[in-house]
Write a protein that holds these residues in place. Structure first.
Motif, PDB file in Angstrom:
ATOM      1  N   LEU A 137      -2.115  -1.470  -9.507  1.00 63.51           N
ATOM      2  CA  LEU A 137      -0.973  -2.169 -10.107  1.00 63.51           C
ATOM      3  C   LEU A 137      -1.251  -2.563 -11.553  1.00 63.51           C
ATOM      4  CD1 LEU A 137       0.262  -4.516  -7.242  1.00 63.51           C
ATOM      5  CD2 LEU A 137       1.439  -2.557  -8.218  1.00 63.51           C
ATOM      6  N   ILE A 138      -2.450  -3.050 -11.804  1.00 57.82           N
ATOM      7  CA  ILE A 138      -2.809  -3.457 -13.166  1.00 57.82           C
ATOM      8  C   ILE A 138      -2.785  -2.261 -14.108  1.00 57.82           C
ATOM      9  CG2 ILE A 138      -4.709  -4.306 -14.614  1.00 57.82           C
ATOM     10  CD1 ILE A 138      -5.453  -6.149 -12.249  1.00 57.82           C
ATOM     11  N   PHE A 139      -3.402  -1.166 -13.690  1.00 53.78           N
ATOM     12  CA  PHE A 139      -3.467   0.001 -14.564  1.00 53.78           C
ATOM     13  C   PHE A 139      -2.101   0.663 -14.725  1.00 53.78           C
ATOM     14  CE2 PHE A 139      -8.072   0.098 -13.114  1.00 53.78           C
ATOM     15  CZ  PHE A 139      -8.495  -0.611 -14.224  1.00 53.78           C
ATOM     16  N   LEU A 140      -1.304   0.668 -13.668  1.00 56.10           N
ATOM     17  CA  LEU A 140       0.056   1.198 -13.796  1.00 56.10           C
ATOM     18  C   LEU A 140       0.894   0.316 -14.715  1.00 56.10           C
ATOM     19  CD1 LEU A 140       0.848   2.392 -10.178  1.00 56.10           C
ATOM     20  CD2 LEU A 140       0.691   3.812 -12.228  1.00 56.10           C
ATOM     21  N   LEU A 165     -14.163   0.219 -13.735  1.00 55.07           N
ATOM     22  CA  LEU A 165     -12.880  -0.363 -14.139  1.00 55.07           C
ATOM     23  C   LEU A 165     -12.667  -0.380 -15.642  1.00 55.07           C
ATOM     24  CD1 LEU A 165     -12.681  -3.301 -11.609  1.00 55.07           C
ATOM     25  CD2 LEU A 165     -11.656  -1.039 -11.466  1.00 55.07           C
ATOM     26  N   LEU A 166     -13.727  -0.500 -16.392  1.00 51.54           N
ATOM     27  CA  LEU A 166     -13.571  -0.549 -17.842  1.00 51.54           C
ATOM     28  C   LEU A 166     -12.914   0.727 -18.359  1.00 51.54           C
ATOM     29  CD1 LEU A 166     -14.033  -2.143 -20.400  1.00 51.54           C
ATOM     30  CD2 LEU A 166     -16.300  -1.139 -20.551  1.00 51.54           C
ATOM     31  N   LEU A 167     -13.253   1.844 -17.749  1.00 54.76           N
ATOM     32  CA  LEU A 167     -12.651   3.115 -18.146  1.00 54.76           C
ATOM     33  C   LEU A 167     -11.150   3.127 -17.867  1.00 54.76           C
ATOM     34  CD1 LEU A 167     -13.471   5.776 -19.385  1.00 54.76           C
ATOM     35  CD2 LEU A 167     -13.864   6.667 -17.091  1.00 54.76           C
ATOM     36  N   GLY A 168     -10.735   2.445 -16.816  1.00 55.60           N
ATOM     37  CA  GLY A 168      -9.312   2.359 -16.479  1.00 55.60           C
ATOM     38  C   GLY A 168      -8.493   1.658 -17.544  1.00 55.60           C
ATOM     39  N   PHE A 169      -9.090   0.657 -18.185  1.00 55.86           N
ATOM     40  CA  PHE A 169      -8.391  -0.057 -19.241  1.00 55.86           C
ATOM     41  C   PHE A 169      -8.202   0.810 -20.483  1.00 55.86           C
ATOM     42  CE2 PHE A 169      -9.907  -3.715 -16.785  1.00 55.86           C
ATOM     43  CZ  PHE A 169      -8.718  -4.427 -16.678  1.00 55.86           C
ATOM     44  N   ILE A 170      -8.957   1.858 -20.594  1.00 54.06           N
ATOM     45  CA  ILE A 170      -8.811   2.799 -21.710  1.00 54.06           C
ATOM     46  C   ILE A 170      -7.876   3.942 -21.317  1.00 54.06           C
ATOM     47  CG2 ILE A 170     -10.039   4.445 -23.179  1.00 54.06           C
ATOM     48  CD1 ILE A 170     -12.510   2.567 -22.849  1.00 54.06           C
ATOM     49  N   ILE A 171      -8.048   4.446 -20.110  1.00 51.92           N
ATOM     50  CA  ILE A 171      -7.282   5.609 -19.650  1.00 51.92           C
ATOM     51  C   ILE A 171      -5.807   5.289 -19.470  1.00 51.92           C
ATOM     52  CG2 ILE A 171      -6.941   7.168 -17.690  1.00 51.92           C
ATOM     53  CD1 ILE A 171      -9.939   7.205 -17.316  1.00 51.92           C
ATOM     54  N   ALA A 172      -5.498   4.171 -18.809  1.00 58.35           N
ATOM     55  CA  ALA A 172      -4.119   3.871 -18.432  1.00 58.35           C
ATOM     56  C   ALA A 172      -3.163   3.775 -19.628  1.00 58.35           C
ATOM     57  CB  ALA A 172      -4.072   2.608 -17.582  1.00 58.35           C
ATOM     58  N   PRO A 173      -3.459   2.976 -20.661  1.00 59.16           N
ATOM     59  CA  PRO A 173      -2.527   2.942 -21.791  1.00 59.16           C
ATOM     60  C   PRO A 173      -2.431   4.287 -22.521  1.00 59.16           C
ATOM     61  CG  PRO A 173      -3.990   1.052 -21.861  1.00 59.16           C
ATOM     62  CD  PRO A 173      -4.510   1.965 -20.805  1.00 59.16           C
ATOM     63  N   ALA A 174      -3.532   5.027 -22.559  1.00 63.79           N
ATOM     64  CA  ALA A 174      -3.498   6.339 -23.221  1.00 63.79           C
ATOM     65  C   ALA A 174      -2.574   7.291 -22.468  1.00 63.79           C
ATOM     66  CB  ALA A 174      -4.903   6.922 -23.308  1.00 63.79           C
ATOM     67  N   THR A 215      -1.923   8.864 -13.693  1.00 56.56           N
ATOM     68  CA  THR A 215      -2.680   7.631 -13.932  1.00 56.56           C
ATOM     69  C   THR A 215      -3.454   7.224 -12.688  1.00 56.56           C
ATOM     70  OG1 THR A 215      -1.032   6.875 -15.541  1.00 56.56           O
ATOM     71  CG2 THR A 215      -2.497   5.206 -14.615  1.00 56.56           C
ATOM     72  N   VAL A 216      -2.765   7.184 -11.547  1.00 59.50           N
ATOM     73  CA  VAL A 216      -3.434   6.784 -10.302  1.00 59.50           C
ATOM     74  C   VAL A 216      -4.525   7.782  -9.939  1.00 59.50           C
ATOM     75  CG1 VAL A 216      -3.070   6.519  -7.806  1.00 59.50           C
ATOM     76  CG2 VAL A 216      -1.510   5.440  -9.424  1.00 59.50           C
ATOM     77  N   PHE A 217      -4.244   9.055 -10.122  1.00 61.49           N
ATOM     78  CA  PHE A 217      -5.234  10.084  -9.787  1.00 61.49           C
ATOM     79  C   PHE A 217      -6.495   9.937 -10.636  1.00 61.49           C
ATOM     80  CE2 PHE A 217      -6.981  14.385 -10.451  1.00 61.49           C
ATOM     81  CZ  PHE A 217      -7.379  14.647  -9.149  1.00 61.49           C
ATOM     82  N   LEU A 218      -6.326   9.797 -11.944  1.00 65.49           N
ATOM     83  CA  LEU A 218      -7.491   9.679 -12.820  1.00 65.49           C
ATOM     84  C   LEU A 218      -8.249   8.368 -12.603  1.00 65.49           C
ATOM     85  CD1 LEU A 218      -6.195  11.215 -16.163  1.00 65.49           C
ATOM     86  CD2 LEU A 218      -7.751  12.225 -14.489  1.00 65.49           C
ATOM     87  N   ILE A 219      -7.523   7.303 -12.303  1.00 62.65           N
ATOM     88  CA  ILE A 219      -8.189   6.034 -12.027  1.00 62.65           C
ATOM     89  C   ILE A 219      -9.008   6.139 -10.741  1.00 62.65           C
ATOM     90  CG2 ILE A 219      -7.802   3.597 -11.440  1.00 62.65           C
ATOM     91  CD1 ILE A 219      -7.389   4.311 -14.421  1.00 62.65           C
ATOM     92  N   SER A 220      -8.486   6.873  -9.763  1.00 65.28           N
ATOM     93  CA  SER A 220      -9.246   7.037  -8.512  1.00 65.28           C
ATOM     94  C   SER A 220     -10.502   7.881  -8.737  1.00 65.28           C
ATOM     95  CB  SER A 220      -8.365   7.663  -7.432  1.00 65.28           C
ATOM     96  OG  SER A 220      -8.043   9.002  -7.759  1.00 65.28           O
ATOM     97  N   LEU A 221     -10.490   8.757  -9.735  1.00 63.91           N
ATOM     98  CA  LEU A 221     -11.662   9.572 -10.040  1.00 63.91           C
ATOM     99  C   LEU A 221     -12.760   8.800 -10.766  1.00 63.91           C
ATOM    100  CD1 LEU A 221     -10.132  12.968 -11.223  1.00 63.91           C
ATOM    101  CD2 LEU A 221     -11.142  12.420  -9.007  1.00 63.91           C
ATOM    102  N   THR A 222     -12.414   7.660 -11.362  1.00 57.32           N
ATOM    103  CA  THR A 222     -13.418   6.894 -12.104  1.00 57.32           C
ATOM    104  C   THR A 222     -14.443   6.257 -11.188  1.00 57.32           C
ATOM    105  OG1 THR A 222     -12.073   4.886 -12.119  1.00 57.32           O
ATOM    106  CG2 THR A 222     -11.839   6.408 -14.002  1.00 57.32           C
ATOM    107  N   GLY A 223     -14.163   6.206  -9.908  1.00 57.54           N
ATOM    108  CA  GLY A 223     -15.149   5.706  -8.951  1.00 57.54           C
ATOM    109  C   GLY A 223     -15.490   4.242  -9.115  1.00 57.54           C
ATOM    110  N   GLY A 224     -14.517   3.422  -9.415  1.00 55.68           N
ATOM    111  CA  GLY A 224     -14.759   1.988  -9.513  1.00 55.68           C
ATOM    112  C   GLY A 224     -15.223   1.517 -10.881  1.00 55.68           C
TER     113      GLY A 224
END
Length: 170
Positions: free
Chosen positions: A152-155, A94-103, A83-92
């Motif tokens: 923290l939010i995405f985790l 954030l909207l994508l993080g709200f989709i990726i993290a729960p998935a 999760t942290v790795f993929l969120i760091s790849l999104t490059g800021g």
């Protein structure tokens, strides 16, 4: 002493709850016929059941062992790191993080269930959520030296999805 009224028989004997002997009751468990007060009764689709009978019925679904807990923890920690790795790849973005993290959280729990042969314990959801958080926090500290707010939010989103997946799967 019984009194007949029509077809009904009234029993003048006072009954007490098996768990709370100071409470009088006429409510009985539909499985074991034990007297119980309203605080001890659990509503089921077929009537009221005592906590002990409900717990015994639930035990059929909770067959996880300590090895299963360890497998769930390992898979979930890897899911948190992912999760942290993929969120760091999104490059800021954030909207994508709200989709990726729960998935990722849900997929992690599903993968853990498959590895354990769908066996789970009463605490499997908590183990999964906790390990996912710890795995993600460890990678975040390793990569950046600190834990960011969005990490923290995405985790938290991933951990809650993982926890929910364990609670919904029977």
């Amino acid at each position: 002493m019984d009194e007949n009224i029509g077809n009904a028989t009234l029993d003048s004997e006072i009954h007490f709850c098996a768990v709370h002997p100071q409470r009088d009751t006429e409510l009985r468990c539909n499985r074991c016929e034990r007297y119980m007060c309203v605080d001890c009764a659990k509503r089921t689709p077929v009537g009221y059941t005592c906590r002990e009978c409900v717990r015994g019925h639930e035990n059929k679904f909770y067959q996880g062992t300590m090895i299963d807990y360890a497998l769930v923890a390992a898979v979930s920690a890897a899911g948190g790191a992912l999760t942290v790795f993929l969120i760091s790849l999104t490059g800021g973005f954030l909207l994508l993080g709200f989709i990726i993290a729960p998935a990722i959280g849900g997929a992690t729990a599903q993968f853990a269930l498959q590895i354990t042969g769908r066996r789970r314990g009463r605490q499997s959801g908590f183990v999964s959520a906790g390990a996912l958080l710890l795995g993600g926090l460890a990678l975040s500290v390793f990569l950046t030296g600190a834990v960011g707010l969005f990490s923290l939010i995405f985790l938290g989103l991933a951990a809650s999805a993982s926890f929910a997946r364990f609670k919904l799967s029977i």
